[in-house]
Scaffold this motif. Structure first.
Motif, PDB file in Angstrom:
ATOM      1  N   UNK A 131      59.308  55.855  33.966  1.00 16.42           N
ATOM      2  CA  UNK A 131      58.538  55.383  33.353  1.00 16.42           C
ATOM      3  C   UNK A 131      57.933  53.229  32.481  1.00 16.42           C
ATOM      4  N   UNK A 132      59.140  53.363  32.234  1.00 14.70           N
ATOM      5  CA  UNK A 132      59.079  52.564  31.510  1.00 14.70           C
ATOM      6  C   UNK A 132      58.873  51.275  32.109  1.00 14.70           C
ATOM      7  N   UNK A 133      59.798  51.531  33.897  1.00  7.03           N
ATOM      8  CA  UNK A 133      59.888  50.698  34.582  1.00  7.03           C
ATOM      9  C   UNK A 133      58.180  50.098  35.520  1.00  7.03           C
ATOM     10  N   UNK A 144      52.633  58.626  38.296  1.00  2.46           N
ATOM     11  CA  UNK A 144      53.054  59.393  38.828  1.00  2.46           C
ATOM     12  C   UNK A 144      54.683  59.491  37.706  1.00  2.46           C
ATOM     13  N   UNK A 145      54.410  58.234  37.528  1.00  5.63           N
ATOM     14  CA  UNK A 145      56.069  58.557  36.022  1.00  5.63           C
ATOM     15  C   UNK A 145      56.065  58.769  35.290  1.00  5.63           C
ATOM     16  N   UNK A 146      54.707  58.674  34.455  1.00  4.61           N
ATOM     17  CA  UNK A 146      54.274  59.512  33.021  1.00  4.61           C
ATOM     18  C   UNK A 146      54.420  61.327  33.583  1.00  4.61           C
ATOM     19  N   UNK A 147      53.898  61.719  34.338  1.00  6.16           N
ATOM     20  CA  UNK A 147      54.012  63.436  34.931  1.00  6.16           C
ATOM     21  C   UNK A 147      55.736  63.371  34.976  1.00  6.16           C
ATOM     22  N   UNK A 148      56.029  62.761  35.730  1.00  7.18           N
ATOM     23  CA  UNK A 148      57.385  63.144  35.881  1.00  7.18           C
ATOM     24  C   UNK A 148      58.635  63.368  34.481  1.00  7.18           C
ATOM     25  N   UNK A 149      58.293  62.413  34.168  1.00  3.00           N
ATOM     26  CA  UNK A 149      58.685  62.334  32.167  1.00  3.00           C
ATOM     27  C   UNK A 149      57.732  63.832  31.804  1.00  3.00           C
ATOM     28  N   UNK A 150      57.158  64.289  31.533  1.00  2.23           N
ATOM     29  CA  UNK A 150      56.284  65.547  30.846  1.00  2.23           C
ATOM     30  C   UNK A 150      57.243  66.759  31.727  1.00  2.23           C
ATOM     31  N   UNK A 151      56.789  66.316  33.095  1.00  5.68           N
ATOM     32  CA  UNK A 151      57.812  68.228  33.654  1.00  5.68           C
ATOM     33  C   UNK A 151      58.768  67.788  33.768  1.00  5.68           C
ATOM     34  N   UNK A 152      59.653  66.798  32.951  1.00  7.93           N
ATOM     35  CA  UNK A 152      60.892  67.178  33.054  1.00  7.93           C
ATOM     36  C   UNK A 152      61.134  68.206  31.772  1.00  7.93           C
ATOM     37  N   UNK A 153      60.280  66.773  30.759  1.00  5.97           N
ATOM     38  CA  UNK A 153      60.215  68.437  29.702  1.00  5.97           C
ATOM     39  C   UNK A 153      60.097  70.000  29.887  1.00  5.97           C
ATOM     40  N   UNK A 154      59.260  70.017  30.492  1.00  2.00           N
ATOM     41  CA  UNK A 154      58.613  71.188  30.432  1.00  2.00           C
ATOM     42  C   UNK A 154      59.972  72.000  31.607  1.00  2.00           C
ATOM     43  N   UNK A 198      56.464  58.305  23.986  1.00  5.13           N
ATOM     44  CA  UNK A 198      56.981  58.775  24.463  1.00  5.13           C
ATOM     45  C   UNK A 198      58.990  58.718  24.517  1.00  5.13           C
ATOM     46  N   UNK A 199      58.993  57.750  23.970  1.00  2.37           N
ATOM     47  CA  UNK A 199      61.172  57.560  23.475  1.00  2.37           C
ATOM     48  C   UNK A 199      61.250  58.634  22.317  1.00  2.37           C
ATOM     49  N   UNK A 200      59.763  58.496  21.300  1.00  3.18           N
ATOM     50  CA  UNK A 200      59.960  59.369  19.962  1.00  3.18           C
ATOM     51  C   UNK A 200      60.091  60.799  21.148  1.00  3.18           C
ATOM     52  N   UNK A 201      59.516  61.310  22.010  1.00  2.00           N
ATOM     53  CA  UNK A 201      59.466  62.775  21.888  1.00  2.00           C
ATOM     54  C   UNK A 201      60.732  63.589  23.015  1.00  2.00           C
ATOM     55  N   UNK A 202      60.750  62.378  24.240  1.00  2.00           N
ATOM     56  CA  UNK A 202      62.077  62.222  24.163  1.00  2.00           C
ATOM     57  C   UNK A 202      63.537  62.625  23.469  1.00  2.00           C
ATOM     58  N   UNK A 203      63.430  61.172  22.137  1.00  2.00           N
ATOM     59  CA  UNK A 203      64.659  61.585  21.218  1.00  2.00           C
ATOM     60  C   UNK A 203      64.569  63.114  20.637  1.00  2.00           C
ATOM     61  N   UNK A 204      63.115  63.612  20.242  1.00  2.00           N
ATOM     62  CA  UNK A 204      63.018  64.993  19.850  1.00  2.00           C
ATOM     63  C   UNK A 204      63.735  65.702  20.723  1.00  2.00           C
TER      64      UNK A 204
END
Length: 231
Positions: A131-133, A144-154, A198-204
Motif C-alpha cells: 500500500x505504501x509503495x 487495489x493495494x488499500x483494499x488488499x490491506x483491509x481484506x488481509x485484516x478481514x 493504516x499503520x496504527x490499525x495494522x500495529x493494533x
C-alpha cells in the motif's frame, strides 16, 4: 392489448429469448397470474428451439418472475425481477456501502486482533508495504493495494462467512473508492494517503489489541464518511 412476439436474431438466443419474455411481463402484457404459452407456441413465435425457450423460462424463474406449477404450466408471479445481492451492491450509493463496510470491518478488526497468526502478521506487513509503495502510482493501483490491506485484516479474523461477505463488497467498494480518490484529489491533500492511520490499525492487530484495532478502523472509515457527506 398484447404486443406480438417477434423472431429473434441468431445469437445469443437464450439471452434474447429471456429478454423478450421479460419485456412481456414487465411491460404488463402478461400480468401476475397469467399462464405463459406452452414451449411449442413460444418456440414458434420466437423462432427458436424448445430447449432455448426452456432455458429462457428457467432464467425468468431465477429472476423471480415466473414459477412452474406441476401439471398446470408456468405462471407469472411478479412483474419486477428480484435483484440479487451483488446487483444491489453495484447499484448502491457509496455512502451506503461505507456504512455497512464499517459494520463488517469493525468486527473483523476486533477478531483479527484476537486471532491473527504469525502467517497473518507476515501477510499484513507485506500488504502494508504494498500500500505504501502504491501511494505514488495510479489511483487504481493505490485503491487495489488499500483494499488488499483491509481484506488481509478481514482474513485474519478467520471467519469464512465474514471473508466471503467482504469479498462481495469489494467490487462496489473498489469502484466507489476510485471515483472518490479521483474526485477529491486525495494525493494533493495527503501525500502519504493515510499511512499513519493504516499503520496504527495494522500495529493494533499485530499487538493483539482488539480495542485499539476497533478504534483505528472506526476512525479511518469515519474520516472517509465525513469526506463523502461533506462533498
Amino acid at each position: 392489448m398484447t404486443s406480438p412476439l417477434r423472431p429473434l436474431r441468431p445469437s445469443p438466443l437464450v439471452e434474447q429469448a429471456a429478454q423478450h419474455l421479460r419485456e412481456q411481463i414487465t411491460g404488463g402484457q402478461w400480468p401476475v397470474g397469467t399462464r405463459l404459452p406452452g414451449e411449442t407456441t413460444l418456440a414458434r413465435e420466437l423462432g427458436v428451439g424448445r430447449s432455448t425457450v426452456r432455458e429462457a423460462v428457467r432464467a425468468l424463474a431465477g429472476a423471480g418472475l415466473v414459477r412452474a406449477r406441476q401439471g398446470a404450466g408456468v405462471f407469472v408471479i411478479a412483474t419486477r425481477p428480484v435483484e440479487d445481492w451483488r446487483t444491489r451492491l453495484r447499484q448502491a450509493a457509496v455512502n451506503d456501502v461505507y456504512e455497512v463496510r464499517t459494520m463488517i470491518e469493525v468486527q473483523a478488526a476486533r477478531l483479527a486482533a484476537l486471532r491473527r497468526t504469525d502467517e497473518d502478521v507476515a501477510v499484513l506487513d507485506a500488504a502494508m508495504a504494498a500500500r505504501t509503495a502504491a501511494c505514488t502510482r495510479s489511483d487504481e493501483e493505490f485503491v487495489d493495494a488499500d483494499i488488499a490491506l483491509h481484506a488481509a485484516i478481514v482474513a485474519a479474523a478467520h471467519n469464512p462467512v465474514l471473508t466471503a461477505l467482504y469479498a462481495d463488497f469489494m467490487p462496489a467498494l473498489r469502484e466507489g473508492l476510485i471515483s472518490l480518490v479521483s474526485l477529491l484529489d486525495v494525493r494533493a491533500e495527503d501525500r502519504e494517503r493515510g499511512y499513519a492511520a493504516h499503520a496504527a490499525l495494522v500495529g493494533a492487530v499485530k499487538d493483539g489489541d482488539p480495542d485499539a484495532a476497533v478504534h483505528e478502523v472506526r476512525t479511518e472509515i469515519a474520516h472517509t464518511l465525513r469526506t463523502l457527506n461533506g462533498r
